[in-house]
Design an enzyme around this catalytic site. Structure first.
Site, PDB file in Angstrom:
ATOM      1  N   LYS A  52     -42.556  14.044  91.231  1.00 36.93           N
ATOM      2  CA  LYS A  52     -41.228  15.487  91.476  1.00 36.93           C
ATOM      3  C   LYS A  52     -40.546  14.521  91.696  1.00 36.93           C
ATOM      4  O   LYS A  52     -39.238  15.576  91.716  1.00 36.93           O
ATOM      5  CB  LYS A  52     -42.769  16.254  93.021  1.00 36.93           C
ATOM      6  CG  LYS A  52     -43.754  16.549  92.971  1.00 36.93           C
ATOM      7  CD  LYS A  52     -44.402  17.214  93.739  1.00 36.93           C
ATOM      8  CE  LYS A  52     -45.589  17.945  93.285  1.00 36.93           C
ATOM      9  NZ  LYS A  52     -47.317  18.130  94.280  1.00 36.93           N
ATOM     10  N   GLN A  96     -47.663  16.435 100.511  1.00 46.14           N
ATOM     11  CA  GLN A  96     -48.839  16.054  99.508  1.00 46.14           C
ATOM     12  C   GLN A  96     -50.058  16.068  99.760  1.00 46.14           C
ATOM     13  O   GLN A  96     -50.648  15.305 100.572  1.00 46.14           O
ATOM     14  CB  GLN A  96     -48.550  14.657  98.738  1.00 46.14           C
ATOM     15  CG  GLN A  96     -49.138  14.441  97.259  1.00 46.14           C
ATOM     16  CD  GLN A  96     -48.894  15.606  95.950  1.00 46.14           C
ATOM     17  OE1 GLN A  96     -47.841  15.676  96.190  1.00 46.14           O
ATOM     18  NE2 GLN A  96     -49.998  15.625  95.076  1.00 46.14           N
ATOM     19  N   ASP A 119     -44.726  25.117  98.271  1.00 48.68           N
ATOM     20  CA  ASP A 119     -45.701  25.029  97.776  1.00 48.68           C
ATOM     21  C   ASP A 119     -46.410  26.134  97.891  1.00 48.68           C
ATOM     22  O   ASP A 119     -47.083  26.438  97.061  1.00 48.68           O
ATOM     23  CB  ASP A 119     -46.797  24.155  98.744  1.00 48.68           C
ATOM     24  CG  ASP A 119     -47.622  22.901  97.770  1.00 48.68           C
ATOM     25  OD1 ASP A 119     -47.248  22.533  96.493  1.00 48.68           O
ATOM     26  OD2 ASP A 119     -47.244  21.792  98.667  1.00 48.68           O
TER      27      ASP A 119
HETATM   28  N1  GUN Z   1     -52.220  18.465  95.705  1.00 47.23           N
HETATM   29  C1  GUN Z   1     -52.488  18.495  94.252  1.00 47.23           C
HETATM   30  N2  GUN Z   1     -51.795  19.244  93.946  1.00 47.23           N
HETATM   31  C2  GUN Z   1     -50.515  19.519  94.852  1.00 47.23           C
HETATM   32  C3  GUN Z   1     -49.924  20.289  95.499  1.00 47.23           C
HETATM   33  O1  GUN Z   1     -49.484  21.220  94.547  1.00 47.23           O
HETATM   34  N3  GUN Z   1     -48.906  20.775  95.770  1.00 47.23           N
HETATM   35  C4  GUN Z   1     -49.603  19.332  97.146  1.00 47.23           C
HETATM   36  N4  GUN Z   1     -48.669  19.508  98.320  1.00 47.23           N
HETATM   37  N5  GUN Z   1     -50.701  18.943  97.133  1.00 47.23           N
HETATM   38  C5  GUN Z   1     -51.179  18.657  96.461  1.00 47.23           C
END
Ligand code: GUN
Length: 295
Positions: A52, A96, A119
């Protein structure tokens, strides 16, 4: 059968954003910024976070990773989120998931400013999505809709069957597809693990979205001819011929389902790559919508 190329579409979106950010720089403006917070040392999470951050930098956005130790307290994490809620250099905040067990995930999601909720997990974002307001949609489902739109796959009046009811994918994609909007306006069914006979639902699908986390679960006998298949699964299965000892497969038995499909997403190379692209898009949106207040 046509393959839906997530890699190509994700690259297109990144290129569009890169040009938009370059335009901001040319005009002497601040650039969009994303802070990613990672607690603990889950190796899959670490690689997601790195990817990311790398993608942000590639398109000229500001990016920062806050890596915290596994024993970080809930209060410490909340304080850090509060700091970034006020920081004008960062328009998006992503914690995350999963977080370690001693931290209440809901409290963390609730603490992120809805204006920086790239998100789309905050209850305010979820509520706005359900009632059809412009908001941050979660990245993976937003990516699915983007693929359907860019491949000009008709959704209006068609039957979308969603397998899985997670807050990350199943529920939000069902709500997105239901809206009376372009790239949606579908008749939607959600089925899940308590269904008595899954095939009776999946066989009705014009567009089947599998988000159940079960390798090769959807078999050829569960879909009708000409179906559009969107495979959200990312499952590791043992494969001793691979250097890592495993390979990644989706929720769909690709080999046998693909010949019956009109369109299908491969795994890898389909939906997965769209998640990061849509995160960047949401970060740009947070900047555009709230940048005046937030930096
Ligand atoms: N863990 C797995 N997928 C995601 C996501 O799209 N966002 C976040 N914050 N954590 C994740």
């Amino acid at each position: 059968m046509e393959l839906i190329d997530g890699k190509k579409i994700a690259a297109e979106i990144k290129e569009e954003l890169k040009q938009a950010v370059a335009e901001l720089v040319k005009n002497g403006k601040n650039v969009p910024g994303l802070v990613t917070i990672l607690v603990g040392d889950n190796s899959a999470s670490e690689s997601y976070v790195r990817s990311k951050a790398k993608s942000c930098l590639e398109i000229g956005m500001r990016s920062k990773i806050e890596k915290l130790s596994a024993d970080t307290s809930e209060a410490e994490l909340l304080t850090l989120i509060e700091k970034y809620n006020k920081d004008k250099a960062y328009h998006g905040i992503l914690v995350q998931l999963p977080v370690p067990k001693h931290i209440n995930e809901d409290k963390i999601i609730d603490a992120i400013s809805p204006q920086k909720d790239v998100d789309g997990f905050h209850p305010i974002s979820v509520g706005n999505l359900v009632i059809g307001k412009d908001t941050f949609a979660p990245c993976t489902p937003a990516g699915i809709q983007e693929l359907l739109i860019r491949y000009r796959i008709e959704t209006k009046g068609r039957h979308v069957v969603v397998m899985g009811r997670s807050n990350l994918v199943g529920k939000p994609i069902a709500n997105i597809m239901l809206q009376k909007k372009e790239g949606a306006n579908a008749v939607v069914t959600i089925c899940h693990s308590a269904a008595k006979n899954l095939a009776q639902y999946t066989l009705q699908a014009d567009i089947l979205i599998a988000a159940i986390g079960s390798p090769n679960f959807v078999k050829a006998g569960m879909v009708k001819d000409g179906v559009v298949v969107i495979d959200v699964g990312i499952n590791r299965i043992e494969d001793t011929t691979k250097p890592k000892g495993y390979r990644i497969v989706g929720d769909v038995d690709f080999e046998n389902v693909a010949p019956k499909s009109s369109y299908i997403t491969p795994v890898p190379g389909g939906v997965g790559l769209m998640t990061v692209a849509m995160l960047l898009k949401n970060t740009y949106k947070a900047y555009s919508m709230y940048g005046e207040q937030n930096g």
